[in-house]
Write an enzyme that holds these catalytic residues in place. Structure first.
Site, mmCIF file in Angstrom:
data_model
loop_
_atom_site.group_PDB
_atom_site.id
_atom_site.type_symbol
_atom_site.label_atom_id
_atom_site.label_comp_id
_atom_site.label_asym_id
_atom_site.label_seq_id
_atom_site.Cartn_x
_atom_site.Cartn_y
_atom_site.Cartn_z
ATOM 1 N N ASN A 176 0.864 -1.205 0.035
ATOM 2 C CA ASN A 176 0.031 0.018 -0.164
ATOM 3 C C ASN A 176 0.942 1.471 -0.055
ATOM 4 O OD1 ASN A 176 0.603 0.767 2.595
ATOM 5 N ND2 ASN A 176 -0.872 -0.808 3.572
ATOM 6 N N ASP A 188 -5.816 -8.125 1.301
ATOM 7 C CA ASP A 188 -5.967 -9.253 1.056
ATOM 8 C C ASP A 188 -6.828 -9.907 -0.419
ATOM 9 O OD1 ASP A 188 -4.421 -10.025 3.233
ATOM 10 O OD2 ASP A 188 -6.331 -10.528 4.598
#
Length: 474
Positions: free
Chosen positions: A194, A263
């Site tokens: 991220n 995920d």
């Protein structure tokens, strides 16, 4: 970007990493504790969900792909709960169980869909890295993609052994990285940090240009095949060697909880690549999946029907001219939302006011209206030489432009019976002055419990009459 649903049933994926149990206690809060200024939660419900690498595997299985999982747990009730949940979801889980350490558990106390408290039960695992690597290598020949789901909890000790083992078999390696040393992922096909994780490694990026430049440098330094930076409300950026950066905007309609969004991204990517999708398309699908999952509460998986509906929306197939496969998916989506499907059919060679009125009346019989249109050859058989005046593509385009019409599909037979057997509408509608039993396809629809309705014709409206008038004046 043109997206389509992959054949996930042909997509075996191996996930290796830190498994954990996400535990939720739900309850009502109506008072403050007399012992301390904190709310008192009366627990009314509790649930366990697979988390971490287990959630990645769960997401892969939920899409209909084959998910294999290797991880480390304790030998305790939490590990049993994880194993049972994963087995029920169709995940083939292989745990290295350690007697001396507990399974990692993240306990969240919830009230009115708000998280009040999180309690972590964990300590870094002392993994038998050699044994885990042997377990992984024994499974690599069964899969098409390897995922390293790294939460820094100790399951992954020697990343390079796993990466090189997969590369030796030409198996792509995707890694969801953690920590301050991305060198451990050297040689991976793709990593998916991220923005915060990315900037921890390369430093703050003032704008997209700097992000791209630093990302390209990181790819070269670590010999990565590609880099995907997930950027929250700003979407995702995919970097590849020798290709322009691909920026995808966020697709979330509502954001309730970002737990497990990473995920979902890597699991969708892995399943799509294993199913044969090219990387840009796989990233597009992962972006849609992330937009769905952040609209759910807590750690959650998305299903193939949910992703399919998102693909339909992305491709604009909520309305308009569709192929049969697209139409059946759109119907599935509509029925999932409790909508009633109405079907009518005809040649619609020259659309006139009578048609418009009739279609508006047909649409009023339910929530979605499908119009089946005879193709050119069948119109000629039914109406004779010189018909149709307009080709089937033009006829369908005009029908699709009407506000009353949701979907338009063509059929090659003289009658729509075969199409009705596949579409199975809730209501079959025809215009005319005859009885229900005379409607073509009525027996098919009534056999599965559908309805057949006959609407009156609009007076002084006839395509044949219009064609004849044109010929007389021509």
């Amino acid at each position: 970007m043109k997206l389509s649903m992959p054949r996930f049933d042909q997509a075996p994926v191996l996930v290796v990493g830190d498994v954990m149990l996400d535990r939720y206690w739900h309850g009502a809060t109506s008072r403050i504790s007399p012992e301390a200024p904190v709310p008192v939660v009366r627990v009314e419900q509790h649930e366990d969900r697979p988390g971490g690498a287990a959630n990645v595997a769960l997401n892969i299985a939920a899409l209909g792909a084959q998910a294999l999982l290797v991880g480390v747990t304790g030998r305790d009730e939490a590990a049993d709960s994880l194993a049972n949940s994963l087995k029920a979801a169709g995940v083939d889980a292989r745990f290295q169980r350690i007697d001396s350490q507990p399974t990692i558990v993240k306990l969240r106390v919830m009230s009115r869909h708000q998280q009040l408290l999180r309690v972590d039960f964990e300590e870094p695992f002392r993994t038998d890295a050699a044994a885990l690597a042997l377990d992984v290598e024994a499974l690599l020949d069964q899969v098409k993609v390897l995922v390293l789901s790294d939460y820094g909890k100790g399951a992954l000790q020697n990343h390079q052994v796993l990466i090189q083992a997969a590369r030796a078999r030409n198996i792509p390696v995707l890694a969801d990285p953690k920590g301050k040393d991305f060198a451990i992922y050297r040689g991976a096909s793709l990593i998916t940090p991220n923005l915060s994780e990315f900037e921890t490694i390369v430093g703050r990026c003032a704008d997209e240009a700097e992000l791209v430049a630093k990302g390209q440098a990181l790819m070269s330094e670590l010999e990565l095949g590609a880099l995907l930076v997930t950027r929250g409300e700003h979407g995702m950026t995919l970097l590849r060697h020798g290709q322009p950066a691909l920026h995808l905007p966020a697709r979330a309609r509502e954001v309730f909880d970002v737990t497990g969004a990473g995920d979902t991204v890597i699991s969708t990517l892995a399943a799509a690549l294993a199913a044969g999708e090219e990387l840009p398309s796989a990233v597009g699908l992962a972006n849609l999946a992330a937009g769905i999952v952040v609209g759910k509460l807590g750690t959650a998986a998305i299903s193939a029907p949910e992703l399919r509906r998102a693909v339909q929306r992305e491709q604009g197939s909520e309305r308009g001219v569709l192929g049969l496969e697209q139409l059946l998916l759109a119907i599935e989506d509509a029925r999932a939302h409790g909508e009633k499907i109405v079907f009518t059919n005809g040649c619609f060679d020259i659309l006139h006011a009578g048609h418009v009125t009739y279609l508006e009346q047909a649409r009023a019989q339910g929530d979605r209206l499908i119009v089946g249109v005879n193709d050119d050859a069948s119109v000629t058989r039914l109406k004779g030489a010189g018909r149709p005046i307009n080709s089937v593509d033009r006829r369908m385009a005009v029908l699709a432009g009407l506000g009353a019409v949701d979907w338009v599909v063509s059929f090659a037979e003289d009658t729509p019976e075969r199409l009705l057997e596949q579409v199975r509408p809730d209501v079959l509608v025809k215009g005319g002055d005859y009885g229900v039993e005379q409607v073509v396809g009525a027996q098919i629809v009534k056999a599965y419990g559908g309805e057949v309705r006959v609407l009156g014709l609009v007076e002084n409206s006839s395509t044949t009459a219009i064609v004849e008038k044109i010929r007389q004046k021509g």
